[in-house]
Design a protein around this motif. Structure first.
Motif, short mmCIF file in Angstrom:
data_model
loop_
_atom_site.label_atom_id
_atom_site.label_comp_id
_atom_site.label_asym_id
_atom_site.label_seq_id
_atom_site.Cartn_x
_atom_site.Cartn_y
_atom_site.Cartn_z
N LEU A 1 17.04 27.81 44.53
CA LEU A 1 16.03 26.79 44.16
C LEU A 1 16.28 25.24 45.27
CD1 LEU A 1 14.08 26.58 41.93
CD2 LEU A 1 16.01 25.48 40.57
N SER A 2 17.60 24.79 45.44
CA SER A 2 17.77 23.61 46.26
C SER A 2 17.02 23.83 47.46
CB SER A 2 19.22 23.42 46.03
OG SER A 2 19.67 23.30 45.05
N VAL A 3 17.52 24.99 48.26
CA VAL A 3 16.85 25.28 49.67
C VAL A 3 15.51 25.19 49.55
CG1 VAL A 3 16.75 27.26 51.49
CG2 VAL A 3 18.91 26.43 50.29
N LEU A 4 14.85 25.90 48.36
CA LEU A 4 13.14 25.92 48.26
C LEU A 4 12.56 24.38 48.29
CD1 LEU A 4 12.16 28.91 46.16
CD2 LEU A 4 11.68 28.48 48.57
N THR A 5 13.50 23.70 47.37
CA THR A 5 13.26 22.28 47.37
C THR A 5 13.20 21.32 48.43
OG1 THR A 5 13.96 22.36 44.96
CG2 THR A 5 13.33 20.03 45.96
N GLY A 6 14.25 21.76 49.32
CA GLY A 6 14.52 20.98 50.62
C GLY A 6 13.61 21.39 51.64
N LEU B 1 27.68 33.64 36.21
CA LEU B 1 27.89 32.43 36.93
C LEU B 1 27.48 32.77 38.33
CD1 LEU B 1 29.42 29.93 36.18
CD2 LEU B 1 31.55 30.69 36.83
N ILE B 2 27.63 33.86 38.89
CA ILE B 2 27.21 34.18 40.36
C ILE B 2 25.85 34.14 40.29
CG2 ILE B 2 27.05 36.00 42.11
CD1 ILE B 2 30.18 36.75 41.39
N VAL B 3 25.14 34.54 39.25
CA VAL B 3 23.64 34.75 39.29
C VAL B 3 23.15 33.13 39.45
CG1 VAL B 3 21.63 35.13 37.81
CG2 VAL B 3 23.29 36.87 38.22
N TYR B 4 23.74 32.35 38.43
CA TYR B 4 23.51 30.94 38.45
C TYR B 4 23.52 30.15 39.83
CZ TYR B 4 22.92 31.33 33.27
OH TYR B 4 22.48 31.60 31.97
N ILE B 5 24.89 30.53 40.36
CA ILE B 5 25.09 29.94 41.82
C ILE B 5 24.02 30.34 42.85
CG2 ILE B 5 26.66 29.93 43.51
CD1 ILE B 5 28.85 30.28 41.66
N ILE B 6 23.94 31.63 42.75
CA ILE B 6 22.68 31.88 43.68
C ILE B 6 21.30 31.12 43.39
CG2 ILE B 6 21.42 34.03 44.42
CD1 ILE B 6 24.01 35.67 44.13
N THR C 1 20.52 16.48 48.27
CA THR C 1 20.49 17.75 47.98
C THR C 1 21.70 18.18 47.18
OG1 THR C 1 21.22 18.53 50.03
CG2 THR C 1 19.11 18.79 49.49
N ALA C 2 22.88 17.65 47.20
CA ALA C 2 24.12 17.86 46.50
C ALA C 2 23.87 17.55 45.28
CB ALA C 2 25.46 17.42 47.14
N LEU C 3 23.29 16.35 44.96
CA LEU C 3 23.07 15.71 43.76
C LEU C 3 21.78 16.75 43.02
CD1 LEU C 3 23.34 13.22 42.01
CD2 LEU C 3 21.41 12.25 42.88
N LEU C 4 21.01 17.07 43.57
CA LEU C 4 20.01 17.69 43.13
C LEU C 4 20.53 19.16 42.60
CD1 LEU C 4 16.72 17.76 45.35
CD2 LEU C 4 17.21 16.66 43.04
N SER C 5 21.50 19.77 43.32
CA SER C 5 21.92 21.04 42.83
C SER C 5 22.95 20.73 41.97
CB SER C 5 22.41 21.81 44.07
OG SER C 5 23.37 21.21 44.77
N LEU C 6 23.66 19.59 41.94
CA LEU C 6 24.64 19.52 40.82
C LEU C 6 24.09 19.31 39.47
CD1 LEU C 6 27.68 18.67 39.79
CD2 LEU C 6 27.13 16.32 40.80
N THR C 7 22.78 18.69 39.44
CA THR C 7 22.17 18.31 38.26
C THR C 7 21.84 19.56 37.62
OG1 THR C 7 21.63 16.25 39.17
CG2 THR C 7 20.58 16.87 37.35
N VAL C 8 21.08 20.39 38.73
CA VAL C 8 20.53 21.48 38.11
C VAL C 8 21.62 22.66 37.74
CG1 VAL C 8 19.01 23.52 38.90
CG2 VAL C 8 18.33 21.43 39.24
N PHE C 9 22.45 22.85 38.38
CA PHE C 9 23.50 23.81 38.43
C PHE C 9 24.47 23.56 37.00
CE2 PHE C 9 28.02 25.54 39.10
CZ PHE C 9 27.56 26.77 38.82
#
Lengths: 223, 401
Positions: B372-377, B362-367, B26-34
């Motif tokens: 998105l990552s939690v939903l994907t998981g 940046l905060i909006v992107y982080i949230i 999931t870290a890889l996923l969020s790193l790629t997307v973020f």
């Protein structure tokens, strides 16, 4: 509490020679009264565990009804039935059934913690004492022997002082001394008012039973 | 924490390797997307910033500037350079029709030698006519620049009150500009008087490639905004046709190359995000399925103890939520650790304007990335949760013996 089965049977889909269904439990009536210890014996595959699972509310019969006092188990919604099982039916399943991420004491307290209730640790400790495993209360399941794990499962099933206790082969793979401890404990529970039903291969179990049954090819007969 | 609530945590802690793999995925996923989204956004913000900083419809430069000390290299790539044309040409351009605003600029590159503190591009503007640089400088410095006052770009290692020496002339840093993500971040700005003095000094020191020029009679480029009745295209054509030895360029066209490159980079990143995301969902789906299959018996035991089908599914979903949240937080932290300290390096490597969004964005992107990552998981785990809620408890427990 009284557990009552009326004309229950169980069939499973299975490709046979002349049919596509296999009858695991043939039509039967059964009653388990408070304070009695009943055993069901029989060969492997005779339908004993299937019957026990139906009594526990885990396997819906193909036909017939099962009542816990006046409640028809399988007419209840899953959440209601699960809660009823949690409160009134203690079950000792076959094999090793510990949750390996929890300590022995946490495993025993699971019937309470599963519903967010505060476990009665004193009761748990008394059960551990009675089953001679109190020194292992903080041990992880991976550190315990088969007999200790089985006793843990018994303590867990008795934790909420259920009206009905269903035990599936509670002494398989146990040495004679531990078997004796287990049967004595189950008899004592029956003596205290619990309705106890044991499925077993042990002939010695008859010495503790108020009534005994034999299961043969899905047919339940009184011994 | 009550055990009922901490059971998913305990389950995860009980299998550290499996949990670590799920968190890493999931870290890889969020790193790629973020990281990818931040990269695309920073490039777009950089381009908008560049458009704002250019601030004119048209630039007119001496013809040789389009081939020699290339204007685009100076403005877009951050290279240093300078070129000059006679002020007579400025007057000719001024006389053309359709011109709404017009102002000259003066370019000089400081030398990489003892006479200069740092080698940078220096741009001088005429405060009386300027309409591009002054509004921007006013955000950082409200006073009028005096002679030998300079304003430095954000990436330069100079601060307000410092003195920088160019061609032996000491200049006082009056202000430091906000970051633009463009080559202007490494540029020094000053008024016409100061830059003319600097050009004269470079000539005196024989460090200017143009030897026979009079700083008072040359300009480097002319910036124009069209009036309401004419289009920039009409004015460009008119100047190129009627004014000799100059080249008029629409700034829109000048940054079209940057815009095209940005679109290319954005497309590659978008495809990468989608590919990694799809692959990640599949791997997570498989990982959760394997994880739940491995623990079928534990779930069967919970069912025996009175857990409803909904409660079993809830445990699986909570575990997915915890791993996805931990993983996405980790991925985002890694993304921030790469993007924030190395944004200048990324800009240099891509040769494109690059400006990180402001903190609120940046905060909006982080949230968004966390959600998105939690939903994907949770979507990946939902199949396993559904399956585990339908388990045949008796069959699983019997399978052990």
């Amino acid at each position: 509490m009284i557990l009552k089965a009326e004309k229950i049977s169980k069939e499973f889909p299975r490709q046979m020679k002349n049919a596509n269904r296999f009858t695991a439990v043939q039509e039967t009536d059964f009653r388990l009264n408070p304070g009695e210890l009943v055993i069901i014996m029989g060969r492997s595959g005779s339908g004993k565990s299937t019957l026990l699972n139906m009594f526990a509310g885990l396997l819906q019969p193909t036909a017939g009804k099962i009542f816990l006092d006046d409640k028809s188990l399988y007419d209840l919604e899953d959440q209601e039935l699960s809660k009823l099982r949690n409160q009134h039916i203690g079950m000792i399943p076959q094999g090793q059934t510990a949750l390996y991420s929890l300590t022995m004491l946490e495993n025993i307290c699971l019937p309470y913690t599963l519903y967010g209730e505060e476990p009665h640790e004193a009761d748990a400790c008394a059960l551990l004492d009675r089953l001679e495993i109190s020194h292992l209360r903080n041990a992880m399941p991976s550190e315990l022997s088969g007999g200790e794990l089985r006793r843990m499962a018994i303590a867990r099933a008795m934790m909420k002082k259920p009206g009905i206790l269903l035990a599936d082969e509670p002494t398989s793979d146990l040495d004679d001394e531990t078997t004796k401890i287990v049967f004595s404990f189950l008899k004592e529970s029956a003596h205290n008012g619990t309705a106890v039903l044991i499925v077993t291969h042990e002939n010695d179990a008859k010495n503790y039973a108020d009534r005994s049954f034999r299961m043969n090819a899905g047919m339940l007969c009184q011994d | 924490m009550r055990l009922s609530k901490s059971l998913p945590f305990r389950n995860l802690a009980g299998k550290p390797i499996r949990t670590a793999i799920l968190i890493l995925l999931t870290a890889l996923l969020s790193l790629t997307v973020f990281g990818g989204t931040l990269m695309i956004t920073s490039l777009k913000t950089g381009l908008h910033s560049l458009e704002d900083r250019l601030g004119a419809d048209i630039m007119v430069v001496p013809y040789e500037a389009t081939t020699k000390a290339n204007l685009e290299n100076i403005v877009l790539q951050g290279n240093t350079g300078y070129f000059y044309m006679d002020t007579a040409r400025l007057e000719k351009i001024q006389s053309r029709e359709g011109i709404g605003q017009i102002s000259a600029q003066f370019y000089l590159a400081s030398a990489n030698s003892g006479c200069c503190t740092i080698p940078v591009q220096i741009i001088g503007y005429d405060p009386d006519t300027d309409f591009t640089i002054s509004p921007w400088i006013k955000k950082s410095y409200r006073n009028t620049l005096q002679k030998y006052d300079i304003v430095v770009g954000n990436d330069l290692n100079a601060f307000v009150g410092d003195t920088l020496k160019f061609y032996g002339v000491e200049c006082h840093v009056a202000a430091k500009l906000d970051k633009t993500g463009t080559s202007f971040d490494t540029t020094v700005f000053t008024n016409a008087d100061t830059i003319k003095a600097l050009i004269q000094s470079s000539l005196d020191l024989h460090l200017n490639t143009f030897q026979n020029i009079d700083p008072d009679k040359v300009v480097s480029c002319v910036l124009i905004n069209a009036d309401e009745e004419h289009t920039p295209e009409e004015i460009v054509n008119d100047i190129n046709l009627h004014v000799k030895k100059v080249k008029a360029i629409q700034t829109k066209e000048m940054i079209s190359g940057v815009s095209d490159s940005l679109a290319g980079v954005s497309n590659v990143i978008s495809i990468l995000i989608i590919a990694v995301w799809l692959l990640g969902i599949m791997i997570l789906l498989l990982a959760f399925t394997m994880s739940v299959n491995e623990r079928k018996k534990e779930f069967a035991v919970l069912r025996v103890l009175g857990a409803s089908r909904k409660k079993l599914a809830g445990i699986v979903m909570q575990e997915a939520c915890i791993t996805a949240f931990s993983g996405s937080t980790g991925g985002i932290c890694i993304g921030l650790l790469i993007m924030i300290p190395f944004n200048n390096l990324i800009e240099e490597q891509l040769h494109l304007p690059f400006l990180l969004p402001d903190v609120s964005q940046l905060i909006v992107y982080i949230i968004s990335a966390v959600i998105l990552s939690v939903l994907t998981g949770m979507i990946s785990a939902s199949v396993s949760a559904f399956r585990i809620s339908r388990i045949d408890t008796g069959l699983i427990l019997r399978g052990d013996n």
